[in-house]
Write an enzyme that holds these catalytic residues in place. Structure first.
Site: not given
Ligand code: AMP
Length: 196
Positions: A13, A92, A131, A143, A154
């Site tokens: 994404k 999400r 990654r 990360r 996740r």
């Molecule tokens: P990402 O970079 O999109 O993979 O997000 C990293 C982490 O941020 C996720 O594993 C969640 O802990 C939190 N997070 C990001 N976006 C959301 C969302 N829309 N709702 C809830 N938690 C989120």
């Protein structure tokens, strides 16, 4: 044109959102990036979400909806997102999807497409572990949630809380599914086709 990129962690994404920013001047709204920024700058909210994020669970709907609302109310109204917004990693949950729908309606903004990046789980694990290894090799920060244990959480969060959005947007007639296992260029081309 406002779009959502939907898919599990590691589906690509962020990479595809970046291309749309470069090629079309769209504005990427990544809640993951916003939350990481809050952590780096050490805000109260950043401290509150750190543990949940590292574990791989979702932070509360209230927090992420607030972040998106701030961005949209700041930008959309004065035309900052003239070429459109890319929602990356948001929504999400079904509650987030409903809140986004209401917010866009309030701002008189359309939701044009929801693009689902389809991938299989073995590839996701390989991509994410890869990654992390790549970042480590380049001396870049890894990360905290790019490890196998957090990844399992996740993925579970994705299937339990996020994957129902596929049916939700299909029923609304907004969903386009793209093969996320194809090469980066091929995925970008499929997204381009979906946006005409
Ligand atoms: P990402 O970079 O999109 O993979 O997000 C990293 C982490 O941020 C996720 O594993 C969640 O802990 C939190 N997070 C990001 N976006 C959301 C969302 N829309 N709702 C809830 N938690 C989120």
């Amino acid at each position: 044109m406002n779009i959502i990129l939907l898919g599990p962690p590691g589906a690509g994404k962020g990479t595809q959102a970046q291309r749309l920013v470069e090629e079309r001047g769209m504005v990427q709204l990544s809640t993951g990036d916003m939350l990481r920024a809050a952590r780096t700058s050490g805000t109260e909210m950043g401290k509150k979400v750190a543990e949940v994020m590292d574990r791989g669970d979702l932070v509360t709907d209230e927090i992420v909806i607030g972040l998106i609302r701030e961005q949209l109310e700041g930008d959309a109204v004065d035309g900052g997102g003239a070429a459109g917004f890319i929602f990356d990693g948001f929504p999400r949950t079904l509650a987030q999807a409903d809140a986004l729908g209401a917010l866009l309606k309030e701002l008189d903004q359309p939701l044009d497409r929801v693009i689902e990046l389809e991938v299989n789980d073995d590839v996701l694990v390989d991509r994410i572990v890869g990654r992390a290894a790549e970042a480590a090799a380049k001396g870049e920060p890894v990360r905290a949630d790019d490890n196998e244990e957090s990844l399992k959480v996740r993925l579970l969060a994705y299937y339990k809380q996020t994957s129902p959005l596929i049916g939700y947007y299909y029923a609304k007639g907004d969903l386009v599914s793209v093969d996320g296992l194809a090469s980066m260029d091929e995925v970008a081309a499929s997204i381009k086709d979906a946006l005409v």
